[in-house]
Design an enzyme around this catalytic site. Structure first.
Site, mmCIF file in Angstrom:
data_model
loop_
_atom_site.group_PDB
_atom_site.id
_atom_site.type_symbol
_atom_site.label_atom_id
_atom_site.label_comp_id
_atom_site.label_asym_id
_atom_site.label_seq_id
_atom_site.Cartn_x
_atom_site.Cartn_y
_atom_site.Cartn_z
ATOM 1 N N SER A 143 -2.537 14.769 -37.117
ATOM 2 C CA SER A 143 -2.127 14.062 -35.843
ATOM 3 C C SER A 143 -3.034 14.231 -34.823
ATOM 4 O O SER A 143 -4.055 15.020 -34.894
ATOM 5 C CB SER A 143 -0.670 14.907 -35.453
ATOM 6 N N TYR A 156 3.524 23.072 -34.379
ATOM 7 C CA TYR A 156 2.988 21.566 -35.055
ATOM 8 C C TYR A 156 1.587 21.433 -34.665
ATOM 9 O O TYR A 156 1.105 21.186 -35.630
ATOM 10 C CB TYR A 156 3.849 20.697 -34.048
#
Length: 264
Positions: A143, A156
């Site tokens: 990401s 995350y």
């Protein structure tokens, strides 16, 4: 009819979003696909469509990758189906909008199992065969947040940083054997991610130029791994953000992180 001219691609999280887009792109190129996710009906519908449209072999493996030992089950399913994995797309993921101490420990474990343990173990289980055959392609979906400052209590960012780092390390080892590994690091992408995370209302307030669609991201990732690029940040805006944030002094990264929101 089964198309044997292509390679065999195993795609996790294949029932929607980037996983579905990867399945469509690879099948269109003539690769057989093994689709892994939890939702059988969606997987089977996609498999039937890809097989009918592109003449490839498309098989379904319904599994919850948050369950300990699921990577071994995926490998067993591939072997049982006589499905040779030449392309591995580690796309499955989940995220929680809740900070660490407010997150049930089972949810913490599930995130780690899917995006760290499962991803790493699947790569380990299939990469050796690729290396022995002298060809392979592995895309690990990270990401843009892997380059960003940490957010308060959010797992995350740290997990996706691991995916970025391990992908580069594996590419260094495997590339001499003909196996390319790429960390795909998308920014805001139109998928179900923000719906399942509960942040769709917030995400909809972002400007249109900040967003990409799933096929665009997937195409960039596939082209990058084909060229042997260990990291792919798709989109001009995302590249600029990654370059800016990763060069910030640690003190500023810490301060900015306090006000950050998760991206994907």
């Amino acid at each position: 009819m089964t198309n044997r001219s292509g390679k065999g691609a195993l795609i996790t999280g294949a029932s929607a979003g980037l996983g579905e887009a990867f399945a469509r792109l690879l099948a269109a190129e003539g690769h057989d696909v093994m689709l892994v996710a939890r939702r059988t009906e969606r997987l089977q519908a996609l498999a039937d469509e890809l097989s009918a449209t592109h003449g490839v072999r498309a098989i379904v493996c319904t599994l919850d990758l948050s369950v300990v030992g699921s990577a071994a089950q995926v490998q067993a399913a591939a072997e049982s189906a006589d499905f040779q994995v030449d392309i591995l797309i580690n796309n499955a993921g989940l995220a929680e909008p809740v900070s660490f101490l407010n997150l049930p420990v089972d949810n913490v474990r599930a995130m780690i199992e899917v995006m760290i343990t499962g991803l790493t173990e699947l790569t380990h289980r299939f990469a050796q065969g690729m290396a022995d055959r002298g060809w392979g392609r592995i895309i690990n979906v990270s990401s843009l947040s892997a380059f960003a400052p940490n957010s308060p209590g959010m797992l995350y960012t740290g997990i996706k940083s691991y995916v970025l780092n391990i992908s580069q390390a594996l590419d260094m080892q495997l590339k001499p054997s003909g196996v390319h590994v790429t960390a795909l690091c998308p920014g805001f992408t139109w998928t179900e991610f923000h719906d399942t995370q509960g942040t769709r209302e917030w995400a909809n307030q972002l400007p249109a130029f900040a967003w990409q669609d799933a096929p665009t991201v997937v195409k960039a990732g596939w082209e990058a791994v084909t060229r042997g690029e260990p990291v792919c940040v798709p989109g001009v805006v995302n590249k600029a953000v990654a370059s800016f944030t990763k060069h910030l002094p640690e003190r500023l990264r810490y301060l900015f992180g306090k006000h950050a929101r998760m991206v994907h």
